[in-house]
Motif scaffolding. Structure first.
Motif, mmCIF file in Angstrom:
data_model
loop_
_atom_site.group_PDB
_atom_site.id
_atom_site.type_symbol
_atom_site.label_atom_id
_atom_site.label_comp_id
_atom_site.label_asym_id
_atom_site.label_seq_id
_atom_site.Cartn_x
_atom_site.Cartn_y
_atom_site.Cartn_z
ATOM 1 N N SER A 235 0.832 -1.210 0.000
ATOM 2 C CA SER A 235 0.000 0.000 0.000
ATOM 3 C C SER A 235 0.862 1.255 0.000
ATOM 4 O O SER A 235 2.064 1.213 0.309
ATOM 5 N N ASN A 236 0.245 2.391 -0.336
ATOM 6 C CA ASN A 236 0.949 3.674 -0.270
ATOM 7 C C ASN A 236 1.533 3.902 1.118
ATOM 8 O O ASN A 236 2.681 4.339 1.279
ATOM 9 N N GLU A 237 0.708 3.625 2.137
ATOM 10 C CA GLU A 237 1.125 3.897 3.519
ATOM 11 C C GLU A 237 2.312 3.031 3.931
ATOM 12 O O GLU A 237 3.255 3.511 4.589
ATOM 13 N N THR A 238 2.292 1.763 3.528
ATOM 14 C CA THR A 238 3.412 0.873 3.870
ATOM 15 C C THR A 238 4.685 1.315 3.168
ATOM 16 O O THR A 238 5.766 1.341 3.763
ATOM 17 N N ALA A 239 4.572 1.681 1.891
ATOM 18 C CA ALA A 239 5.748 2.127 1.137
ATOM 19 C C ALA A 239 6.363 3.360 1.784
ATOM 20 O O ALA A 239 7.586 3.455 1.954
ATOM 21 N N CYS A 240 5.524 4.313 2.176
ATOM 22 C CA CYS A 240 6.035 5.525 2.818
ATOM 23 C C CYS A 240 6.649 5.214 4.172
ATOM 24 O O CYS A 240 7.663 5.797 4.554
ATOM 25 N N GLY A 241 6.041 4.292 4.914
ATOM 26 C CA GLY A 241 6.585 3.916 6.217
ATOM 27 C C GLY A 241 7.969 3.308 6.101
ATOM 28 O O GLY A 241 8.871 3.618 6.899
ATOM 29 N N VAL A 242 8.176 2.453 5.092
ATOM 30 C CA VAL A 242 9.488 1.829 4.890
ATOM 31 C C VAL A 242 10.515 2.882 4.509
ATOM 32 O O VAL A 242 11.628 2.921 5.054
ATOM 33 N N ALA A 243 10.170 3.755 3.559
ATOM 34 C CA ALA A 243 11.113 4.793 3.124
ATOM 35 C C ALA A 243 11.464 5.730 4.283
ATOM 36 O O ALA A 243 12.633 6.083 4.488
ATOM 37 N N ARG A 244 10.465 6.101 5.039
ATOM 38 C CA ARG A 244 10.684 7.021 6.170
ATOM 39 C C ARG A 244 11.574 6.382 7.235
ATOM 40 O O ARG A 244 12.466 7.032 7.798
ATOM 41 N N MET A 245 11.345 5.094 7.495
ATOM 42 C CA MET A 245 12.155 4.384 8.479
ATOM 43 C C MET A 245 13.630 4.375 8.065
ATOM 44 O O MET A 245 14.526 4.635 8.883
ATOM 45 N N CYS A 246 13.895 4.100 6.783
ATOM 46 C CA CYS A 246 15.272 4.059 6.304
ATOM 47 C C CYS A 246 15.929 5.433 6.381
ATOM 48 O O CYS A 246 17.097 5.562 6.774
ATOM 49 N N LEU A 247 15.192 6.477 6.041
ATOM 50 C CA LEU A 247 15.763 7.822 6.075
ATOM 51 C C LEU A 247 15.994 8.304 7.502
ATOM 52 O O LEU A 247 16.990 8.958 7.800
#
Length: 264
Positions: free
Chosen positions: A193-205
């Motif tokens: 989902s959009n939300e999961t993708a953003c959560g993963v990217a945000r976690m890495c950053l």
């Protein structure tokens, strides 16, 4: 960026990343950056052609100043790309690689095409254009903002043109294509989902540096914003999202671009 064949027989995706693809000018003194994901169908040569040419066409539109707005600039660029590919295919000048298994043995490659999701990053804007079922998402302060919205009016357009949308593993035009527009698709969003993708990217950053207000998007383009950018964090995020899609049994090629928009 990360781009893998996944469980498909052939790799039909293509990805383009061109930092500072347009030279500085009075309107854009720091230059512009280009990101594109192209999900081919039927064969890879249309997606590859888009990868090689789309940014050049957009650049010409910008530098020639033929369009009065970003909307017109991108509309004209996509139209010219579509025309260029159409002329190439219908003229029989398609060049397939040795690894290409193009199932069309005739010069009329009317069943071969590609999605195109493109982001042009300016000093104060993110301009996104989309054709097909690939997707761009912006993550702003942890909130997923879709930049490739659904278009319910497309169903009416298809039906008025004499077509049908048939539900076969999801809505498909004539029961075949999972999109209603394309040049002449998408392993991540089938299962993430959009939300999961953003959560993963945000976690890495966030793991790269002290917390500060970030952002992000993604098959494809994932975007983020706040302290200094980190190529390593973006790379980690794209790899992690690709692995997540494969772990969730995506059956398509998977291509992910993560762009850090945070200012230094």
């Amino acid at each position: 960026m990360t781009s893998v064949c996944g469980r498909r027989r052939d790799m039909e995706d293509a990805v383009a990343i061109h930092p500072s693809f347009s030279e500085p000018n009075p309107n854009f003194p720091t230059g512009l950056h280009f990101y594109g994901v192209y999900d081919g169908h039927g064969c890879s040569h249309v997606a590859t052609r888009c990868k090689d040419r789309m940014h050049e066409i957009v650049k010409d539109e910008i530098q020639n100043g033929g369009s009065s707005s970003w909307e017109q600039t991108m509309f004209q660029s996509f139209s010219k790309m579509d025309m260029e590919v159409g002329d190439c295919c219908n003229g029989g000048n398609v060049v397939c690689t040795s690894a290409c298994r193009c199932e069309l043995q005739t010069p009329q490659c009317d069943a071969v095409g590609s999605t195109a999701v493109v982001a042009v990053v300016t000093p104060d804007k993110v301009v996104v254009s989309n054709c097909g079922d690939s997707r761009a998402v912006l993550c702003r302060n942890g909130v997923a903002i879709p930049l490739s919205p659904d278009r319910p009016d497309e169903l009416n357009r298809i039906q008025e043109a004499g077509g049908r949308v048939i539900f076969w593993d999801g809505p498909r035009v004539l029961g075949v294509l999972a999109m209603s527009r394309a040049i002449a698709s998408d392993g991540l969003w089938d299962v993430v989902s959009n939300e999961t993708a953003c959560g993963v990217a945000r976690m890495c950053l966030q793991s790269r540096k002290p917390p500060s207000p970030p952002r992000s998007p993604g098959n494809d383009i994932t975007v983020t914003e706040a302290g200094e950018s980190s190529d390593k964090a973006c790379s980690d995020a794209s790899i992690l999202l690709t692995k997540l899609a494969l772990a969730r049994h995506s059956t398509d090629n998977v291509s992910v671009v993560v762009v850090d928009l945070r200012r230094s």
